[in-house]
Write an enzyme that holds these catalytic residues in place. Sequence first.
Site, PDB file in Angstrom:
ATOM      1  N   ARG A 119       0.860  -1.181   0.000  1.00 54.66           N
ATOM      2  CA  ARG A 119       0.000   0.000   0.000  1.00 54.66           C
ATOM      3  C   ARG A 119       0.899   1.234   0.000  1.00 54.66           C
ATOM      4  NH1 ARG A 119       2.616   1.864   3.651  1.00 54.66           N
ATOM      5  NH2 ARG A 119       1.123   3.557   3.771  1.00 54.66           N
ATOM      6  N   GLY A 120       0.268   2.409  -0.131  1.00 57.84           N
ATOM      7  CA  GLY A 120       1.034   3.641  -0.289  1.00 57.84           C
ATOM      8  C   GLY A 120       1.069   3.952  -1.773  1.00 57.84           C
ATOM      9  N   ALA A 121       0.635   5.158  -2.148  1.00 61.84           N
ATOM     10  CA  ALA A 121       0.433   5.467  -3.559  1.00 61.84           C
ATOM     11  C   ALA A 121       1.654   5.166  -4.429  1.00 61.84           C
ATOM     12  CB  ALA A 121      -0.035   6.923  -3.708  1.00 61.84           C
ATOM     13  N   ARG A 139      -7.505  -0.518  -6.963  1.00 62.21           N
ATOM     14  CA  ARG A 139      -7.848   0.546  -6.016  1.00 62.21           C
ATOM     15  C   ARG A 139      -8.049   1.842  -6.802  1.00 62.21           C
ATOM     16  NH1 ARG A 139      -4.623   0.927  -0.681  1.00 62.21           N
ATOM     17  NH2 ARG A 139      -6.628   1.840  -0.100  1.00 62.21           N
ATOM     18  N   GLN A 171      -1.625   2.012  10.015  1.00 64.03           N
ATOM     19  CA  GLN A 171      -0.348   2.159   9.297  1.00 64.03           C
ATOM     20  C   GLN A 171       0.651   3.006  10.084  1.00 64.03           C
ATOM     21  OE1 GLN A 171      -3.361   2.580   7.957  1.00 64.03           O
ATOM     22  NE2 GLN A 171      -3.492   1.819   5.868  1.00 64.03           N
ATOM     23  N   ASP A 177      -2.337  10.682  -1.981  1.00 68.51           N
ATOM     24  CA  ASP A 177      -2.722   9.639  -2.937  1.00 68.51           C
ATOM     25  C   ASP A 177      -3.105  10.227  -4.289  1.00 68.51           C
ATOM     26  OD1 ASP A 177      -3.156   8.351  -0.129  1.00 68.51           O
ATOM     27  OD2 ASP A 177      -2.995   6.710  -1.570  1.00 68.51           O
ATOM     28  N   ASN A 180      -5.817  11.943   0.643  1.00 68.71           N
ATOM     29  CA  ASN A 180      -4.835  11.141   1.379  1.00 68.71           C
ATOM     30  C   ASN A 180      -5.624  10.298   2.385  1.00 68.71           C
ATOM     31  OD1 ASN A 180      -2.030  10.457   1.910  1.00 68.71           O
ATOM     32  ND2 ASN A 180      -2.248  11.530   3.850  1.00 68.71           N
ATOM     33  N   LYS A 181      -4.933   9.464   3.105  1.00 68.92           N
ATOM     34  CA  LYS A 181      -5.554   8.548   4.075  1.00 68.92           C
ATOM     35  C   LYS A 181      -6.608   9.244   4.933  1.00 68.92           C
ATOM     36  CE  LYS A 181      -5.049   5.051   4.498  1.00 68.92           C
ATOM     37  NZ  LYS A 181      -6.022   4.151   3.789  1.00 68.92           N
TER      38      LYS A 181
END
Lengths: 342, 342
Positions: free
Chosen positions: B45-47, B86, B193, B234, B244-245
């Site tokens: 995960r993580g853009a 995603r 995270q 993101d 973002n998250k």
Amino acid sequence: MLPTITWDNDRVILIDQRLLPAEEVYLECLDHIQVAEAIEQMAIRGAPAIGVAAAYGVALGVQKMEESGDWDGEFDRILTRLENTRPTARNLFWALERMKQTFDNHKHLALLQLKETMIQKAISIDKEDVDTNKKIGYWGRELIQDGQNILTHCNAGALATAGYGTALGVIRAAFEQGKKIRVFADETRPLLQGARLTCWELNKDDVPVVLITDNMAGHLMKKGQISAVITGADRIAQNGDTANKIGTYSVAVLAKEHGLPFYVAAPLNTIDFSLTDGDAIPIEERNQEEVKQLAGQCITVPDIEIHNPAFDVTPAKYITAIITEKGIAKPPFELNLASFKD
Amino acid sequence: MLPTITWDNDRVILIDQRLLPAEEVYLECLDHIQVAEAIEQMAIRGAPAIGVAAAYGVALGVQKMEESGDWDGEFDRILTRLENTRPTARNLFWALERMKQTFDNHKHLALLQLKETMIQKAISIDKEDVDTNKKIGYWGRELIQDGQNILTHCNAGALATAGYGTALGVIRAAFEQGKKIRVFADETRPLLQGARLTCWELNKDDVPVVLITDNMAGHLMKKGQISAVITGADRIAQNGDTANKIGTYSVAVLAKEHGLPFYVAAPLNTIDFSLTDGDAIPIEERNQEEVKQLAGQCITVPDIEIHNPAFDVTPAKYITAIITEKGIAKPPFELNLASFKD
């Protein structure tokens, strides 16, 4: 199901809130030490419930006194043990002060009579709390409109009080009026009182409830999905500054940013008229393990540094109104809360 | 320890981020389907990391092509599978577009040569990402002063990228300069995270880090314990609006309320120049079980309704600066981000 706290002859029975909603287990406390430990370990929590439990704790402690003992000395030790459980909730100290007053006023009586008087006083504090919450609900429900989505943080419900609840009391009262409302419950890390207790209570009463993580509230407000916020309180200063569960302040800032009303529901015994503002409210720092573990499992690097303040203070400027059993106080709170004072 | 993503001949090796920090387990993906599943299930995960993984996924998919096959049809199927993993991270689509361009430019070659070209392209996207993050760190470190406490949300570190990190890249670069900084890491529910990955990474690099729950940030800001906020992204729209998250928006509002700078660190391939603002950024709604369960344990009433948006959008007006590999963009972002465009 028993209420949150029950006096049963020579003992206090508490639902163990650490185990909800998975297990419905009741703790029996036979003396004031067991009550103090239940408060410290948060088997019982919520400012009004802590006050009621502490009153019963004092009553239990007095039952152990003997004819030949040092009554005053023993009473002081009982009080000190219970005072030292948790520092923030005003209701704890209020209840202990009431019990001390009753003790001082009746210690000239025969010991048996004194013991019975202390029990009756604790029972009256318990009963009074439920009545108070019903009144808070009565006044507060007018602030909630049909069709609204209400965000709440932590649990200020029947479990946090002797019954009915403060913030959830207002929600219950509005729901009982037939208003179609929907509650958004912040899960409330670290101890998940929202996920575990608020969801459980509201679900039992068929009040529609949606669980979110604490960091979703801002997003939902921006999307127009929240109409108002209502929380309980652990201690309120003269000017309306309010200590409540950690995260309340963030929710209040978000509510202000989105032009949403932010209500606090609390009995008058949560107000500390000795404090001009919230700066002097002591904020409890709790055990790091509460953050480090979730459902018994370590969720991070084992030796990481952790902060765990249990409360924060929301300055009065973020609060739209404080709902008490005597009515709704709006700013300026210095004036309008004082007008409710006995 | 291997990097977040490694190309090893005929397979991609990923550290399984769902199991960190308790277990350091590596996943081997042998085809693009396995890569797609690893992205969907957030093993990776993580853009930026998603972008790199997807590029390798395409390269793996192309390796299965046969001389007699329908190359274009097969390539479309590979692309579609990876695109549908995603929806929010721009970097995923950017990497897939780059891989498609490479495919289109080289599909006249012999199959063996085409396959090797696709591998080399994915490797270059991987390497480029680390270089980019070092540059982001180089520019961004000047925004961080000696002695500051930096709040970050989620994980925008080495684990979220091919290496070094974006937000944590800036923190690493400042730390490597000898600046005495301290990082406050939001735990970042539901998938933690911050608690699991940011604390693990920074702890390994001896950067002082303090873990807090998401709802503590406001309280710490009010107490003057936070100097600045830095997060990853993101997807960023033309005007600087940043997805973002979930929870990033709340932190940004809190930063503004306390007069603190709020920085976004991201490579230019996170910017979606086709979107005028953040309203059109698709926000992924993920499985309710992520909120409801922790390690298989239900933390609430089993049949409760749950919201689980994985991201939120922080409007540009809350963002002090966006740190890219070409330099720091300040408002107006329309103008200053566009000046960095290739």
